[in-house]
Design a protein around this motif. Structure first.
Motif, PDB file in Angstrom:
ATOM      1  N   LYS A 373       8.340 -28.451 -39.140  1.00  0.00           N
ATOM      2  CA  LYS A 373       7.183 -27.531 -39.221  1.00  0.00           C
ATOM      3  C   LYS A 373       6.537 -27.332 -37.852  1.00  0.00           C
ATOM      4  O   LYS A 373       6.169 -26.225 -37.470  1.00  0.00           O
ATOM      5  CB  LYS A 373       6.143 -28.098 -40.195  1.00  0.00           C
ATOM      6  CG  LYS A 373       4.917 -27.210 -40.331  1.00  0.00           C
ATOM      7  CD  LYS A 373       3.937 -27.801 -41.305  1.00  0.00           C
ATOM      8  CE  LYS A 373       2.741 -26.885 -41.440  1.00  0.00           C
ATOM      9  NZ  LYS A 373       2.078 -26.640 -40.183  1.00  0.00           N
ATOM     10  N   THR A 374       6.438 -28.416 -37.115  1.00  0.00           N
ATOM     11  CA  THR A 374       5.847 -28.296 -35.771  1.00  0.00           C
ATOM     12  C   THR A 374       6.694 -27.415 -34.876  1.00  0.00           C
ATOM     13  O   THR A 374       6.201 -26.551 -34.141  1.00  0.00           O
ATOM     14  CB  THR A 374       5.697 -29.679 -35.140  1.00  0.00           C
ATOM     15  OG1 THR A 374       4.919 -30.501 -36.016  1.00  0.00           O
ATOM     16  CG2 THR A 374       5.009 -29.592 -33.792  1.00  0.00           C
ATOM     17  N   LEU A 375       8.027 -27.599 -34.956  1.00  0.00           N
ATOM     18  CA  LEU A 375       8.939 -26.755 -34.165  1.00  0.00           C
ATOM     19  C   LEU A 375       8.837 -25.298 -34.605  1.00  0.00           C
ATOM     20  O   LEU A 375       8.841 -24.377 -33.782  1.00  0.00           O
ATOM     21  CB  LEU A 375      10.376 -27.281 -34.313  1.00  0.00           C
ATOM     22  CG  LEU A 375      11.444 -26.516 -33.504  1.00  0.00           C
ATOM     23  CD1 LEU A 375      11.127 -26.607 -32.012  1.00  0.00           C
ATOM     24  CD2 LEU A 375      12.815 -27.080 -33.776  1.00  0.00           C
ATOM     25  N   ALA A 376       8.715 -25.073 -35.907  1.00  0.00           N
ATOM     26  CA  ALA A 376       8.581 -23.695 -36.399  1.00  0.00           C
ATOM     27  C   ALA A 376       7.284 -23.068 -35.939  1.00  0.00           C
ATOM     28  O   ALA A 376       7.228 -21.889 -35.593  1.00  0.00           O
ATOM     29  CB  ALA A 376       8.655 -23.694 -37.936  1.00  0.00           C
ATOM     30  N   ASP A 377       6.198 -23.848 -35.910  1.00  0.00           N
ATOM     31  CA  ASP A 377       4.923 -23.306 -35.427  1.00  0.00           C
ATOM     32  C   ASP A 377       5.018 -22.930 -33.962  1.00  0.00           C
ATOM     33  O   ASP A 377       4.449 -21.928 -33.525  1.00  0.00           O
ATOM     34  CB  ASP A 377       3.805 -24.338 -35.629  1.00  0.00           C
ATOM     35  CG  ASP A 377       3.490 -24.517 -37.092  1.00  0.00           C
ATOM     36  OD1 ASP A 377       3.846 -23.611 -37.875  1.00  0.00           O
ATOM     37  OD2 ASP A 377       2.900 -25.560 -37.449  1.00  0.00           O
ATOM     38  N   LYS A 378       5.711 -23.753 -33.181  1.00  0.00           N
ATOM     39  CA  LYS A 378       5.852 -23.426 -31.760  1.00  0.00           C
ATOM     40  C   LYS A 378       6.660 -22.158 -31.527  1.00  0.00           C
ATOM     41  O   LYS A 378       6.441 -21.419 -30.579  1.00  0.00           O
ATOM     42  CB  LYS A 378       6.510 -24.599 -31.013  1.00  0.00           C
ATOM     43  CG  LYS A 378       5.708 -25.875 -31.012  1.00  0.00           C
ATOM     44  CD  LYS A 378       4.429 -25.695 -30.217  1.00  0.00           C
ATOM     45  CE  LYS A 378       3.667 -27.010 -30.151  1.00  0.00           C
ATOM     46  NZ  LYS A 378       2.438 -26.883 -29.360  1.00  0.00           N
ATOM     47  N   LEU A 379       7.692 -21.935 -32.413  1.00  0.00           N
ATOM     48  CA  LEU A 379       8.577 -20.764 -32.245  1.00  0.00           C
ATOM     49  C   LEU A 379       8.195 -19.602 -33.146  1.00  0.00           C
ATOM     50  O   LEU A 379       8.965 -18.641 -33.275  1.00  0.00           O
ATOM     51  CB  LEU A 379      10.024 -21.189 -32.555  1.00  0.00           C
ATOM     52  CG  LEU A 379      10.601 -22.301 -31.677  1.00  0.00           C
ATOM     53  CD1 LEU A 379      11.985 -22.670 -32.148  1.00  0.00           C
ATOM     54  CD2 LEU A 379      10.647 -21.862 -30.213  1.00  0.00           C
ATOM     55  N   SER A 380       7.031 -19.653 -33.787  1.00  0.00           N
ATOM     56  CA  SER A 380       6.689 -18.624 -34.779  1.00  0.00           C
ATOM     57  C   SER A 380       6.552 -17.244 -34.160  1.00  0.00           C
ATOM     58  O   SER A 380       6.795 -16.245 -34.823  1.00  0.00           O
ATOM     59  CB  SER A 380       5.396 -19.015 -35.486  1.00  0.00           C
ATOM     60  OG  SER A 380       4.355 -19.095 -34.524  1.00  0.00           O
ATOM     61  N   ASP A 381       6.124 -17.133 -32.908  1.00  0.00           N
ATOM     62  CA  ASP A 381       5.956 -15.813 -32.305  1.00  0.00           C
ATOM     63  C   ASP A 381       7.251 -15.277 -31.709  1.00  0.00           C
ATOM     64  O   ASP A 381       7.285 -14.150 -31.211  1.00  0.00           O
ATOM     65  CB  ASP A 381       4.885 -15.892 -31.195  1.00  0.00           C
ATOM     66  CG  ASP A 381       5.228 -16.916 -30.143  1.00  0.00           C
ATOM     67  OD1 ASP A 381       6.039 -17.808 -30.447  1.00  0.00           O
ATOM     68  OD2 ASP A 381       4.659 -16.818 -29.033  1.00  0.00           O
ATOM     69  N   LYS A 382       8.341 -16.078 -31.718  1.00  0.00           N
ATOM     70  CA  LYS A 382       9.612 -15.612 -31.138  1.00  0.00           C
ATOM     71  C   LYS A 382      10.735 -15.613 -32.173  1.00  0.00           C
ATOM     72  O   LYS A 382      11.581 -14.707 -32.177  1.00  0.00           O
ATOM     73  CB  LYS A 382      10.013 -16.544 -29.969  1.00  0.00           C
ATOM     74  CG  LYS A 382       8.970 -16.600 -28.846  1.00  0.00           C
ATOM     75  CD  LYS A 382       9.394 -17.554 -27.760  1.00  0.00           C
ATOM     76  CE  LYS A 382       8.358 -17.599 -26.654  1.00  0.00           C
ATOM     77  NZ  LYS A 382       7.096 -18.142 -27.123  1.00  0.00           N
ATOM     78  N   VAL A 383      10.795 -16.642 -33.033  1.00  0.00           N
ATOM     79  CA  VAL A 383      11.903 -16.772 -34.007  1.00  0.00           C
ATOM     80  C   VAL A 383      11.300 -17.024 -35.377  1.00  0.00           C
ATOM     81  O   VAL A 383      10.340 -17.784 -35.504  1.00  0.00           O
ATOM     82  CB  VAL A 383      12.833 -17.936 -33.613  1.00  0.00           C
ATOM     83  CG1 VAL A 383      13.955 -18.076 -34.634  1.00  0.00           C
ATOM     84  CG2 VAL A 383      13.403 -17.701 -32.228  1.00  0.00           C
ATOM     85  N   GLN A 384      11.833 -16.356 -36.397  1.00  0.00           N
ATOM     86  CA  GLN A 384      11.383 -16.594 -37.768  1.00  0.00           C
ATOM     87  C   GLN A 384      12.166 -17.775 -38.341  1.00  0.00           C
ATOM     88  O   GLN A 384      13.403 -17.738 -38.423  1.00  0.00           O
ATOM     89  CB  GLN A 384      11.601 -15.337 -38.612  1.00  0.00           C
ATOM     90  CG  GLN A 384      11.016 -15.486 -40.008  1.00  0.00           C
ATOM     91  CD  GLN A 384      11.097 -14.179 -40.777  1.00  0.00           C
ATOM     92  OE1 GLN A 384      11.665 -13.228 -40.267  1.00  0.00           O
ATOM     93  NE2 GLN A 384      10.584 -14.141 -41.987  1.00  0.00           N
ATOM     94  N   VAL A 385      11.467 -18.822 -38.701  1.00  0.00           N
ATOM     95  CA  VAL A 385      12.088 -20.070 -39.137  1.00  0.00           C
ATOM     96  C   VAL A 385      11.744 -20.322 -40.597  1.00  0.00           C
ATOM     97  O   VAL A 385      10.578 -20.139 -40.997  1.00  0.00           O
ATOM     98  CB  VAL A 385      11.599 -21.254 -38.265  1.00  0.00           C
ATOM     99  CG1 VAL A 385      12.239 -22.557 -38.744  1.00  0.00           C
ATOM    100  CG2 VAL A 385      11.936 -20.994 -36.818  1.00  0.00           C
ATOM    101  N   ILE A 386      12.738 -20.711 -41.387  1.00  0.00           N
ATOM    102  CA  ILE A 386      12.546 -21.038 -42.806  1.00  0.00           C
ATOM    103  C   ILE A 386      12.875 -22.514 -42.972  1.00  0.00           C
ATOM    104  O   ILE A 386      13.956 -22.981 -42.586  1.00  0.00           O
ATOM    105  CB  ILE A 386      13.436 -20.183 -43.705  1.00  0.00           C
ATOM    106  CG1 ILE A 386      13.098 -18.691 -43.503  1.00  0.00           C
ATOM    107  CG2 ILE A 386      13.270 -20.580 -45.170  1.00  0.00           C
ATOM    108  CD1 ILE A 386      14.005 -17.777 -44.261  1.00  0.00           C
ATOM    109  N   ILE A 387      11.960 -23.255 -43.522  1.00  0.00           N
ATOM    110  CA  ILE A 387      12.148 -24.697 -43.734  1.00  0.00           C
ATOM    111  C   ILE A 387      12.583 -24.919 -45.170  1.00  0.00           C
ATOM    112  O   ILE A 387      11.914 -24.449 -46.113  1.00  0.00           O
ATOM    113  CB  ILE A 387      10.858 -25.455 -43.416  1.00  0.00           C
ATOM    114  CG1 ILE A 387      10.451 -25.208 -41.957  1.00  0.00           C
ATOM    115  CG2 ILE A 387      11.021 -26.942 -43.689  1.00  0.00           C
ATOM    116  CD1 ILE A 387       9.124 -25.809 -41.612  1.00  0.00           C
ATOM    117  N   ALA A 388      13.684 -25.579 -45.361  1.00  0.00           N
ATOM    118  CA  ALA A 388      14.215 -25.860 -46.718  1.00  0.00           C
ATOM    119  C   ALA A 388      14.702 -27.294 -46.762  1.00  0.00           C
ATOM    120  O   ALA A 388      15.101 -27.871 -45.739  1.00  0.00           O
ATOM    121  CB  ALA A 388      15.353 -24.900 -47.056  1.00  0.00           C
TER     122      ALA A 388
END
Length: 415
Positions: A373-388
């Protein structure tokens, strides 16, 4: 061919004629409903129409008057005769009830044009009966405090109907009491003061304030003017000669007084010089009597001053050394305190970082997905990340998002 025509007619009937019929029926129903509604609420419609007409009339012709900065607006009520004066803002003016007049508060000027020329339509007459012209100007203003009271009696043109008769009634009578010479040169200032004194109360009775009266050019007949100017020139020449003689007499008297003053000044200077020499000799003698003791005292004073200077320098050196020692001790104490403070800060920061890492380790141990989740928050403005969650062995990584499906091998075996 007839079949195609029938199809076209059927299409026209379905597309054009039928919608037009339904529209006509709807419009008829709407007209009937509107008629019934108007018949039911006809008084409200009439009242609304009257209010709309009244509002439009007020918009086109608002019942207000506004007084400018240099104006006074006087409103008269025709029903009860009351009068009000307003100098600023909007004033309600009802047609048929109120009458409004505007008056300026600035100074106004009236010039008696008919009396400005000796050959004009109404020249002034002097005591000798000679026609003269005087450029007479009167500056006046409305009395703001009495405007509401006096406005009922005011005509439309105040200059022509009030100021002009008052000025003519006073000016013609006043100039008739003076000679041409007095008017032309001798007593112009006095005549102007008399005009002001007599005209001011008369205008004040009319609600006007006199600001000033000015007498300009005096117009005389050419022959009389030439004689008057010649006479004045001769009088000026006589006055000049008289003043010249008085000046010469004063100069002679001044020369005599200056010569006498110079004589007295020289005598006084000689006496003062002799007395000064006597005083100087006596002072020299007394000075020689006191000069030796004074020299001795000077030598003693210099010795004492040298000893005092030596003592002062020694004390200053001792004080400077003590000050340097105090500064060194203060500097050492300051550096020690800074070192202690830095060590305390490093210790506190280390303990804080250790506590923070311990909390973060505990959080990650309970919630492993927190790293993703932390990595996704850091990349949220560049890459769309889905956590499953992690899929089961042999399944597609997005099977948990798309739904449970069996592997292709199991489906083939069932077939």
């Amino acid at each position: 061919m007839s079949g195609r025509v029938d199809e076209v007619l059927e299409i026209l009937q379905r597309v054009v004629v039928a919608p037009i019929g339904r529209l006509a029926t709807a419009l008829g129903a709407l007209g009937l409903a509107s008629g019934r509604m108007l018949a039911r609420y006809r008084w409200r419609v009439v009242a609304f129409s009257l209010l709309a007409a009244l509002g439009y009339g007020l918009y086109r012709h608002p019942p207000f008057e506004t007084a400018a900065g240099s104006e006074i607006l006087v409103r008269t009520n025709t029903l009860d005769g009351s009068v009000g004066a307003y100098s600023a803002g909007a004033v309600l003016v009802l047609p048929g009830i109120h009458q409004v007049r505007r008056y300026t508060t600035r100074d106004q000027v009236y010039r008696l044009a008919e009396g400005a020329s000796a050959t004009g339509p109404a020249p002034f007459q002097s005591t000798e009966g000679l026609s003269i012209g005087v450029d007479l100007t009167v500056r006046w203003a409305i009395d703001r405090h009495r405007l509401a009271q006096m406005s009922k009696d005011y005509p439309d043109d105040l200059n022509a109907d009030l100021v002009r008769p008052a000025v003519q009634g006073i000016a013609y009578a006043l100039f008739a009491r003076h000679t041409v010479r007095e008017i032309f040169s001798g007593e112009r200032a006095q005549i102007q003061r008399e005009l002001t004194a007599e005209l001011a109360p008369k205008l004040a009775a009319m609600g006007l304030n006199l600001r000033g009266v000015n007498m300009g050019q005096v117009d005389l007949p050419p022959d009389y003017r030439a004689g008057m100017e010649k006479l004045l020139a001769e009088e000026l020449e006589t006055e000049k000669i008289r003043y010249t003689l008085q000046l010469k007499e004063a100069q002679v008297r001044q020369t005599q007084l200056e010569s006498e003053a110079e004589k007295v000044r020289r005598q006084a200077a000689a006496e003062a010089a002799s007395q000064e020499q006597v005083i100087a000799a006596r002072a020299q003698e007394e000075t020689m009597q006191h000069i030796l003791p004074f020299k001795k005292k000077q030598i003693e004073q210099r010795q004492l001053e040298a000893e005092a200077d030596k003592v002062a320098r020694i004390r200053m050196a001792e004080g400077a050394a003590e000050a340097r020692r105090i500064e060194a001790r203060g500097e050492a104490d300051s550096r020690q305190k800074l070192a202690d403070a830095e060590a305390y800060r490093l210790d506190l920061v280390g303990r804080t970082n250790a506590a923070q890492m311990e909390r973060e380790g505990t959080l990650i141990a309970h919630y492993p997905l927190q790293i993703q989740k932390t990595l996704a928050d850091k990349l949220s403005d560049k890459v769309q990340v889905i956590i499953a969650p992690t899929p089961a062995a042999g399944h597609f990584i997005g099977s948990n998002l798309l739904g449970e499906e069996q592997p292709p091998l199991q489906q083939e075996s069932r077939r």
